[in-house]
Write an enzyme that holds these catalytic residues in place. Structure first.
Site, PDB file in Angstrom:
ATOM      1  CG  ASP A  49      -1.796   1.245   1.258  1.00 20.42           C
ATOM      2  OD1 ASP A  49      -2.855   1.191   0.612  1.00 20.42           O
ATOM      3  OD2 ASP A  49      -1.426   2.275   1.876  1.00 20.42           O
ATOM      4  CE1 TYR A  54       0.779   7.891   2.362  1.00 22.93           C
ATOM      5  CE2 TYR A  54       1.202   5.600   1.837  1.00 22.93           C
ATOM      6  CZ  TYR A  54       0.407   6.568   2.415  1.00 22.93           C
ATOM      7  OH  TYR A  54      -0.755   6.203   3.045  1.00 22.93           O
ATOM      8  CE  LYS A  79      -3.704   4.707   0.494  1.00 19.93           C
ATOM      9  NZ  LYS A  79      -2.274   4.589   0.865  1.00 19.93           N
ATOM     10  CG  HIS A 112      -4.558   9.716   0.213  1.00 21.78           C
ATOM     11  ND1 HIS A 112      -3.221   9.632  -0.065  1.00 21.78           N
ATOM     12  CD2 HIS A 112      -4.669   9.317   1.505  1.00 21.78           C
ATOM     13  CE1 HIS A 112      -2.565   9.198   0.993  1.00 21.78           C
ATOM     14  NE2 HIS A 112      -3.423   9.007   1.959  1.00 21.78           N
TER      15      HIS A 112
HETATM   16  P1  NAD Z   1       0.986   1.476  11.846  1.00 18.50           P
HETATM   17  O1  NAD Z   1      -0.187   1.555  12.746  1.00 18.50           O
HETATM   18  O2  NAD Z   1       1.080   0.386  10.864  1.00 18.50           O
HETATM   19  O3  NAD Z   1       2.259   1.506  12.796  1.00 18.50           O
HETATM   20  C1  NAD Z   1       3.543   1.439  12.255  1.00 18.50           C
HETATM   21  C2  NAD Z   1       4.581   1.588  13.358  1.00 18.50           C
HETATM   22  O4  NAD Z   1       4.389   0.581  14.352  1.00 18.50           O
HETATM   23  C3  NAD Z   1       5.981   1.366  12.814  1.00 18.50           C
HETATM   24  O5  NAD Z   1       6.537   2.580  12.365  1.00 18.50           O
HETATM   25  C4  NAD Z   1       6.713   0.813  14.019  1.00 18.50           C
HETATM   26  O6  NAD Z   1       7.144   1.880  14.812  1.00 18.50           O
HETATM   27  C5  NAD Z   1       5.632   0.057  14.747  1.00 18.50           C
HETATM   28  N1  NAD Z   1       5.629  -1.393  14.479  1.00 18.50           N
HETATM   29  C6  NAD Z   1       5.213  -2.054  13.367  1.00 18.50           C
HETATM   30  N2  NAD Z   1       5.287  -3.376  13.550  1.00 18.50           N
HETATM   31  C7  NAD Z   1       5.744  -3.576  14.797  1.00 18.50           C
HETATM   32  C8  NAD Z   1       6.027  -4.725  15.562  1.00 18.50           C
HETATM   33  N3  NAD Z   1       5.803  -5.947  15.074  1.00 18.50           N
HETATM   34  N4  NAD Z   1       6.517  -4.566  16.799  1.00 18.50           N
HETATM   35  C9  NAD Z   1       6.743  -3.328  17.320  1.00 18.50           C
HETATM   36  N5  NAD Z   1       6.476  -2.196  16.650  1.00 18.50           N
HETATM   37  C10 NAD Z   1       5.990  -2.324  15.399  1.00 18.50           C
HETATM   38  O7  NAD Z   1       1.125   2.919  11.143  1.00 18.50           O
HETATM   39  P2  NAD Z   1       0.968   3.589   9.725  1.00 18.50           P
HETATM   40  O8  NAD Z   1       2.199   3.470   8.940  1.00 18.50           O
HETATM   41  O9  NAD Z   1       0.451   4.955   9.984  1.00 18.50           O
HETATM   42  O10 NAD Z   1      -0.227   2.781   9.013  1.00 18.50           O
HETATM   43  C11 NAD Z   1      -0.020   1.650   8.185  1.00 18.50           C
HETATM   44  C12 NAD Z   1      -0.228   1.984   6.722  1.00 18.50           C
HETATM   45  O11 NAD Z   1      -1.534   2.504   6.499  1.00 18.50           O
HETATM   46  C13 NAD Z   1       0.670   3.117   6.201  1.00 18.50           C
HETATM   47  O12 NAD Z   1       2.004   2.717   6.033  1.00 18.50           O
HETATM   48  C14 NAD Z   1      -0.042   3.487   4.939  1.00 18.50           C
HETATM   49  O13 NAD Z   1       0.233   2.551   3.919  1.00 18.50           O
HETATM   50  C15 NAD Z   1      -1.493   3.405   5.393  1.00 18.50           C
HETATM   51  N6  NAD Z   1      -2.036   4.731   5.819  1.00 18.50           N
HETATM   52  C16 NAD Z   1      -3.008   5.284   5.061  1.00 18.50           C
HETATM   53  C17 NAD Z   1      -3.564   6.506   5.434  1.00 18.50           C
HETATM   54  C18 NAD Z   1      -4.649   7.087   4.594  1.00 18.50           C
HETATM   55  O14 NAD Z   1      -5.016   8.250   4.796  1.00 18.50           O
HETATM   56  N7  NAD Z   1      -5.214   6.347   3.664  1.00 18.50           N
HETATM   57  C19 NAD Z   1      -3.130   7.171   6.584  1.00 18.50           C
HETATM   58  C20 NAD Z   1      -2.129   6.573   7.346  1.00 18.50           C
HETATM   59  C21 NAD Z   1      -1.595   5.351   6.972  1.00 18.50           C
END
Ligand code: NAD
Length: 279
Positions: A49, A54, A79, A112
């Site tokens: 994704d 990004y 997106k 988005h």
């Molecule tokens: P997330 O909730 O996936 O958290 C990611 C963070 O959690 C990492 O940076 C790391 O610090 C920690 N982490 C991940 N795996 C772990 C593990 N196994 N153990 C310990 N810590 C761990 O946060 P995100 O990146 O905001 O969301 C995931 C994805 O969703 C994004 O990368 C993106 O692709 C998508 N997203 C979309 C929107 C949108 O508006 N459509 C907004 C935000 C994110």
């Protein structure tokens, strides 16, 4: 029980979408994103994704090209960003994303944010319908759409959104929106499923994790899947990328699912889509 990372949900048009994918928000273009995507693909992820905003579609494309996985096995999402709402602007933005990704078709294209202040999401949606009808994308959907935005789209569209990607985690589980999406055949997808790391010390989750001999991250990802929500946790660390995918060898009991559901506070971590207008 679901069988592994390649298990999928079937969208309304029959396209299969993996339940678990890799999110690459805030992952730097170049080496960081290339190595993260490759690490994911190596342990069996097939869904990635990204988004135009990004700034890492080039690197995602490079990793895909170098991974030697048959294209039809992959599920790539990007997106259209807020600055490109509108029919012609969206078609042009799609071409730019595809060039960066190095793909000749996309699996899922999302709007988005709804950006109601601009009032152009319907026009933008028409562009996604065009791309879908032209066979340039296998599925189309939205992101950050609330019920009233979806009602508007459904009332005026030719093709209903197949996916809605929204903020979704144990503190904000969007029950009403989820029920609405289910009723309309729209697959809900969780962004920031791990609340960007904000839930790892939550006592209920820590206790459940101990009970199943899993990490809190794995418990949350499993909770997503059992709630029938596609999930895209982000990490750049190969051991965490692998850990987040290792959620297919156990099942949370109804009781534990309920305990996690009860952590909901209806509070968003990020902006309300009605107010978010950054371009
Ligand atoms: P997330 O909730 O996936 O958290 C990611 C963070 O959690 C990492 O940076 C790391 O610090 C920690 N982490 C991940 N795996 C772990 C593990 N196994 N153990 C310990 N810590 C761990 O946060 P995100 O990146 O905001 O969301 C995931 C994805 O969703 C994004 O990368 C993106 O692709 C998508 N997203 C979309 C929107 C949108 O508006 N459509 C907004 C935000 C994110």
């Amino acid at each position: 029980m679901l069988q592994g990372l390649q298990s999928t949900t079937i969208l309304t048009n029959g396209v299969e979408m993996p339940w678990v994918g890799l999110g690459v928000f805030k992952v730097q273009d170049g080496e960081e994103v290339v190595s993260s995507v490759k690490a994911a693909v190596e342990v069996g992820y097939r869904s990635i994704d990204t988004a135009a905003v990004y700034g890492n579609e080039d690197g995602v494309g490079q990793a895909i090209a170098e991974s030697n996985i048959p294209r039809e096995e992959l599920f790539i999402t990007t997106k259209v960003w807020n600055a490109d709402h509108g029919y012609e602007a969206t078609l042009a933005a799609f071409d730019v994303s595809m060039k960066k990704l190095g793909l000749d078709y996309l699996d899922l294209y999302l709007i988005h944010w709804p950006l109601p202040s601009q009032g152009k999401y319907m026009e933008t949606w028409k562009a996604l319908e065009r791309l879908y009808k032209d066979g340039r994308v296998r599925a189309i959907g939205v992101s950050n759409f609330k019920i009233h935005h979806l009602e508007d789209i459904i009332a005026n569209c030719e093709i209903k959104p197949m996916v809605n990607q929204v903020e979704y985690h144990p503190r904000f589980n969007q029950r009403e929106l989820h029920a609405f999406c289910k009723k309309h055949g729209i697959q809900l997808e969780a962004w920031s499923p791990l609340m960007q790391g904000g839930l790892f010390e939550e006592p209920v989750l820590v206790e459940i994790a101990k009970k199943y001999n899993k990490s809190v991250a794995q418990i949350i990802i499993r909770w997503d899947i059992q709630n029938e929500v596609v999930t895209i946790p982000k990490s750049v660390k190969p051991h965490r990328i692998a850990e987040n995918a290792n959620v297919f060898d156990f099942e949370l009991s109804h009781e534990d699912m309920d305990k996690i559901n009860a952590l909901n506070t209806d509070e968003r971590m990020f902006a309300d889509p009605d107010d978010f207008s950054r371009v």
